[in-house]
Design a protein around this motif. Structure first.
Motif, PDB file in Angstrom:
ATOM      1  N   GLU A  91       0.838  -1.196   0.000  1.00  0.00           N
ATOM      2  CA  GLU A  91       0.000   0.000   0.000  1.00  0.00           C
ATOM      3  C   GLU A  91       0.876   1.251   0.000  1.00  0.00           C
ATOM      4  N   ASP A  92       0.434   2.257  -0.720  1.00  0.00           N
ATOM      5  CA  ASP A  92       1.112   3.556  -0.761  1.00  0.00           C
ATOM      6  C   ASP A  92       0.061   4.627  -0.497  1.00  0.00           C
ATOM      7  N   GLU A  93       0.150   5.261   0.661  1.00  0.00           N
ATOM      8  CA  GLU A  93      -0.854   6.242   1.049  1.00  0.00           C
ATOM      9  C   GLU A  93      -0.631   7.618   0.440  1.00  0.00           C
ATOM     10  N   ALA A  94       0.399   7.771  -0.382  1.00  0.00           N
ATOM     11  CA  ALA A  94       0.564   9.036  -1.093  1.00  0.00           C
ATOM     12  C   ALA A  94      -0.560   9.225  -2.108  1.00  0.00           C
ATOM     13  N   ILE A  95      -1.054   8.109  -2.625  1.00  0.00           N
ATOM     14  CA  ILE A  95      -2.215   8.137  -3.520  1.00  0.00           C
ATOM     15  C   ILE A  95      -3.373   7.448  -2.808  1.00  0.00           C
ATOM     16  N   VAL A  96      -4.475   8.169  -2.684  1.00  0.00           N
ATOM     17  CA  VAL A  96      -5.673   7.640  -2.055  1.00  0.00           C
ATOM     18  C   VAL A  96      -6.730   7.481  -3.143  1.00  0.00           C
TER      19      VAL A  96
END
Length: 317
Positions: free
Chosen positions: A94-99
């Motif tokens: 998961e990468d929370e920079a992109i939601v």
């Protein structure tokens, strides 16, 4: 508490004086300062209007980066009902920079993708200041493919200084992930609308902004590299970022002239951070208008129009 940029100092001084008089009046010592306060408020409003009527590209860059400017999560909370976030790229993590996820915009189902910078130290670290790694772009591709499968419009909110430049991102295929995300945008058989709400930095922005309609807020910026990065390359001196910002034509007004974007969404006087609700409301109207242009348009025509739009940019420059 309101935060002021350096060039807003004259406005800050006038508003501070008005606030001091309000504090004195609030003590209730039997005299009214309403007239003096009104004059100061009028002067501050006019000073703000004069300043924002002639912002330089560098000043617009500072406004676009203002820490109190509404971020993606603010837009999502206000505009999207029944929002259901989706996590992970089904390959690494998961990468929370992109939601991103799915919800309803004005009652209609949509896919929503946005870059989130965070508004506190904790959230900025968690969202990596909006700078996505490969898994973030692969998550965006996964969401776009789902949207395409079910015929849902895609809304993208762009706000990033650029893709994350760390070694681990490069090891996991940053350039390939950005390219595939851009390709997914261009190949969507459903309408797509991208709105640059702050910074639109390099491939990190275009990866989710290659849309049927590309719009920018009035004081947002959109560029192939940051002014500081350009100054470092051209002159080996980041102090010349102001010169780079001017030469790069990164403002919404310049990009509309070049046909890189389709529309400018006006901001409240003094920038979106002074009245986030009004800014988000104007963005909502602009998005609804853009989507309405594709009502009844066949999927093949949507793809063809999008392709022609981007090919025309190169022909016209």
């Amino acid at each position: 508490m309101r935060s002021y940029l350096d060039f807003e100092k004259p406005v800050a001084e006038l508003e501070a004086k008005a606030d001091e008089l309000r504090a004195l009046e609030a003590k209730g010592e039997g005299y009214s300062l309403s007239e003096e306060i009104g004059k100061l408020d009028a002067k501050a409003s006019q000073a703000l209007k004069d300043l924002y009527a002639q912002l330089t590209p560098w000043q617009k860059t500072l406004v676009a980066r203002h820490p109190q400017r509404p971020h993606f999560k603010d837009y999502c909370a206000a505009l999207i009902d029944e929002f259901t976030p989706m996590a992970g790229d089904r390959a690494f993590g998961e990468d929370e920079a992109i939601v991103g996820g799915f919800g309803r915009f004005r009652g209609e189902p949509v896919c929503v993708i946005g870059q989130e910078k965070g508004s506190t130290t904790e959230t900025r670290i968690r969202h990596n200041f909006g700078m996505a790694k490969p898994e973030g772009y692969r998550k965006a591709v996964r969401l776009m493919e789902l949207a395409d499968r079910f015929g849902l419009p895609v809304l993208s909110f762009v706000d990033t200084a650029g893709a994350y430049p760390g070694i681990e991102a490069e090891e996991r295929g940053q350039a390939e992930a950005i390219a595939r995300s851009t390709d997914a945008c261009l190949g969507l058989r459903t309408p797509s609308v991208a709105l640059v709400i702050g910074e639109g930095g390099s491939g990190g922005a275009i990866a989710i902004a290659a849309a049927s309609r590309v719009m920018m807020l009035e004081h947002a910026i959109y560029s192939v590299i940051s002014p500081e990065g350009a100054a470092s390359i051209l002159w080996r001196d980041t102090a010349r970022a102001q010169d780079a910002a001017t030469g790069m034509k990164i403002t919404a007004q310049d990009l509309l002239k070049f046909g890189v974007i389709d529309r400018i969404v006006t901001e409240p006087m003094g920038g979106a951070h002074r009245d986030p609700d009004a800014a988000i409301g104007r963005a909502s109207d602009a998005i609804a208008s853009a989507l309405s242009d594709f009502a009844g348009v066949e999927p093949e025509a949507i793809v063809a129009r999008r392709a022609e739009k981007f090919l025309a940019i190169g022909r016209n420059l």
